[in-house]
Write an enzyme that holds these catalytic residues in place. Structure first.
Site, short mmCIF file in Angstrom:
data_model
loop_
_atom_site.label_atom_id
_atom_site.label_comp_id
_atom_site.label_asym_id
_atom_site.label_seq_id
_atom_site.Cartn_x
_atom_site.Cartn_y
_atom_site.Cartn_z
N CYS A 97 0.92 -1.50 -0.25
CA CYS A 97 0.15 -0.06 -0.04
C CYS A 97 1.01 1.05 -0.39
CB CYS A 97 -0.94 -0.08 0.30
SG CYS A 97 -2.09 1.46 1.40
N CYS A 98 2.47 1.28 1.03
CA CYS A 98 2.79 2.39 1.01
C CYS A 98 3.74 2.50 -0.29
CB CYS A 98 4.05 1.82 2.02
SG CYS A 98 3.15 1.91 4.06
N CYS A 119 -0.88 8.39 7.17
CA CYS A 119 -2.08 8.30 6.37
C CYS A 119 -2.95 8.35 7.72
CB CYS A 119 -2.16 7.46 5.63
SG CYS A 119 -1.30 7.43 4.30
N CYS A 178 -3.15 4.95 9.15
CA CYS A 178 -2.25 4.33 10.16
C CYS A 178 -1.49 5.00 10.99
CB CYS A 178 -0.87 4.45 8.49
SG CYS A 178 -1.96 3.22 7.81
N CYS A 194 7.77 3.20 5.63
CA CYS A 194 7.16 2.65 4.77
C CYS A 194 8.17 2.32 3.01
CB CYS A 194 6.31 4.42 4.36
SG CYS A 194 7.22 5.62 4.01
#
Length: 242
Positions: free
Chosen positions: A127-128, A210, A213, A238
């Site tokens: 995702c990162c 984010c 997170c 990340c």
């Protein structure tokens, strides 16, 4: 029995850090000026953290030819998004935004689920990659050096952070001019210059990423304890800074 809420982190204040500011500022000026002399196209990656506000302020004050950009991941807190426009107005500048590819985000969600980043470190880093690393590659595509606001004190993964390093991934020089600054010194500068900062700091967020997170941390906890809190301390990166 009355249950007391745990005291949350608050921005630190240190009178001795304020006294050190003139020397720190002069040193930071010298570091940034040296970077400018050595490169043709420099970019500063701002996460809009307080450290990045310090560097932005110095770039603007010294009128340095350094482009400033930020990665809008599409999952930021509203406070962070508001800060972007506030910062641009404060300094009268433009901060370029780089966003993730929408098709890649949709494909990730379709394959793994909207909150799959909670399921494993691998899925979180994927995702990162979509939201941060790929956009960073586009942001740096025409640069020959980039600057970050990283500091050694921030986490266990950054204790050996160098002021200058070679970014093998992007084949360019990378600089961390605040690497040896203390948290108290960063905040002393921000307060002395009345810099715009994220409102989440006052809500107990010392490190802001984010929205899904990041969470507040308790007083005395590591400042990055609220980042990817469900993971081990040594995995809390990340991938932007390998």
């Amino acid at each position: 029995m009355i249950m007391l809420r745990p005291r949350l982190w608050t921005p630190p204040h240190d009178a001795t850090a304020t006294k050190r500011l003139p020397a720190l500022i002069a040193e930071l000026q010298t570091r940034l000026q040296q970077i400018v002399r050595q490169h043709h196209h420099i970019k500063f990656a701002s996460s809009l953290a307080v450290e990045d506000m310090v560097i932005t302020d110095m770039i603007v004050r010294e009128q340095l030819p350094i482009e400033i950009f930020t990665l809008n991941t599409g999952a930021l807190n509203s406070e962070t998004q508001k800060l972007l426009s506030t910062a641009c107005q404060h300094w009268g500048i433009r901060i370029d935004e780089y966003r993730p590819d929408e098709a890649a985000i949709n494909a990730y969600i379709a394959a793994h689920g909207k909150q799959a980043f909670y399921d494993s470190v691998a899925l979180r880093r994927e995702c990162c990659h979509i939201r941060k690393i790929e956009p960073l590659g586009r942001a740096l595509s025409n640069a020959d050096a980039w600057i970050t606001g990283q500091r050694r004190e921030q986490s266990a993964t950054r204790t050996a952070l160098a002021l200058a390093e070679q970014d093998q991934t992007h084949s360019m020089a990378k600089y961390n001019p605040l690497a040896d600054w203390l948290e108290t010194e960063v905040w002393a500068y921000a307060e002395a210059q009345q810099l715009p900062v994220n409102q989440l700091y006052r809500q107990g967020y010392p490190s802001i990423g984010c929205e899904p997170c990041t969470r507040p941390v308790k007083a005395g906890e590591n400042i990055r304890a609220g980042r990817w809190w469900w993971e081990n301390q040594d995995s809390k990166e990340c991938g932007l800074h390998k």
